[in-house]
Design a protein around this motif. Structure first.
Motif, PDB file in Angstrom:
ATOM      1  N   SER A 148      11.473 139.041 -39.155  1.00 45.64           N
ATOM      2  CA  SER A 148      11.359 139.300 -37.713  1.00 45.64           C
ATOM      3  C   SER A 148      11.177 140.779 -37.421  1.00 45.64           C
ATOM      4  CB  SER A 148      12.603 138.769 -36.982  1.00 45.64           C
ATOM      5  OG  SER A 148      13.783 139.412 -37.461  1.00 45.64           O
ATOM      6  N   ARG A 151       7.618 141.842 -38.347  1.00 43.58           N
ATOM      7  CA  ARG A 151       6.622 141.406 -37.358  1.00 43.58           C
ATOM      8  C   ARG A 151       6.719 142.222 -36.074  1.00 43.58           C
ATOM      9  NH1 ARG A 151       6.525 134.775 -37.755  1.00 43.58           N
ATOM     10  NH2 ARG A 151       5.782 134.671 -39.917  1.00 43.58           N
ATOM     11  N   SER A 155       3.530 144.364 -34.832  1.00 39.27           N
ATOM     12  CA  SER A 155       2.950 144.134 -33.508  1.00 39.27           C
ATOM     13  C   SER A 155       2.624 145.429 -32.783  1.00 39.27           C
ATOM     14  CB  SER A 155       3.906 143.293 -32.649  1.00 39.27           C
ATOM     15  OG  SER A 155       5.019 144.067 -32.205  1.00 39.27           O
ATOM     16  N   VAL A 192       3.760 138.417 -30.505  1.00 43.11           N
ATOM     17  CA  VAL A 192       4.911 139.316 -30.519  1.00 43.11           C
ATOM     18  C   VAL A 192       4.595 140.581 -29.732  1.00 43.11           C
ATOM     19  CG1 VAL A 192       6.366 140.771 -31.993  1.00 43.11           C
ATOM     20  CG2 VAL A 192       5.828 138.432 -32.692  1.00 43.11           C
ATOM     21  N   SER A 198      10.337 139.639 -31.505  1.00 44.43           N
ATOM     22  CA  SER A 198       9.936 138.726 -32.567  1.00 44.43           C
ATOM     23  C   SER A 198      11.097 137.815 -32.946  1.00 44.43           C
ATOM     24  CB  SER A 198       9.495 139.524 -33.810  1.00 44.43           C
ATOM     25  OG  SER A 198       9.331 138.674 -34.931  1.00 44.43           O
TER      26      SER A 198
END
Length: 264
Positions: A148, A151, A155, A192, A198
């Protein structure tokens, strides 16, 4: 006017072009460039090929880049510079009290990390008393695509840097739920980017989940990411969003308020 000449001359003599060019080369990698040749570095730095080669070989000798044929790419040792940077900002006193509050309030592990090419690297972690937890320490590296926090940081890349990441990333199926399609991953990361947070469920380790947000400075530049990780249990992604995201967002705002307005 004559009195100013020695000072100006002295300042010019104290400026090291080679050091400046070496640092500028490392900044090229920081933009998402995976590797450079001697010629590419020379063009980027506006120096001769001979000077470019000396800079790259010096960085290789010091362990900051590695050579593979004509290509020179950064090594994880470059992160030492990042650790020194965060240490100079008194990271423990700046971030850890907020992370401790998050860990206590949610009863979950709170982590701070940065993106290093294809990995997320952890700079700080605050554990909550749990029977089951991931065995991670400061400096641990995990694949960004399946985490998470990774990501959340991916993003924040622009489309060109994200495409370059996806071109180079090796997406392995770590669990039955890991996203390994680059098309699907690009769509998830763009979502995201739109959401500002995320949530990852069972993609890195089956049965574990994470929620993460990027941390920005007063100029809007992303300096790190903040996450909480936990055993999923019977909770749904919507429950994680309701139960954990608000605390993370408040923590990110608190950290921003505590940052100096110049420097980070």
């Amino acid at each position: 006017m004559d009195s100013t000449l020695p000072e100006t001359s002295e300042k010019k003599e104290e400026f090291l072009d080679s050091l400046a060019n070496g640092l500028q080369l490392l900044r090229i990698y920081a933009t998402g460039v995976a590797s450079v040749t001697v010629q590419e570095a020379a063009e980027q730095l506006d120096v001769t090929r001979a000077a470019s080669r000396r800079i790259l070989l010096t960085l290789e000798k010091l362990g900051y880049v590695r050579q593979d044929g004509r290509q020179f790419s950064p090594t994880p040792k470059v992160m030492d510079l990042g650790y020194a940077y965060f240490a100079s900002l008194s990271l423990p006193s700046l971030v850890r009290p907020v992370m401790q509050d998050v860990a206590r309030a949610l009863g979950e592990t709170c982590s701070l990390g940065v993106l290093d090419r294809e990995h997320v690297v952890f700079l700080a972690r605050e554990e909550a008393p749990k029977l089951l937890k991931l065995d991670l320490t400061i400096g641990s590296r995990l694949p960004a695509y399946a985490h998470s926090l990774g990501r959340a940081l991916l993003s924040t890349l622009d489309d060109e840097a994200l495409d370059q990441y996806l071109d180079n990333a090796e997406l392995k199926r770590l669990t039955p739920y890991t996203t390994v399609s680059k098309t699907a991953l690009r769509k998830l990361i763009r979502q995201v980017r739109s959401d500002g947070y995320s949530i990852s469920v069972s993609e890195l380790v089956d049965g574990f989940a994470g929620v993460a947000v990027p941390l920005r400075n007063h100029e809007g530049k992303v300096v790190a990411g903040l996450s909480v990780s936990m055993v999923l249990g019977a909770r749904s992604p919507d429950e994680l969003r309701r139960q954990h995201l608000p605390a993370l967002q408040r923590a990110a705002a608190t950290i921003l308020d505590s940052m100096p307005r110049s420097g980070i």
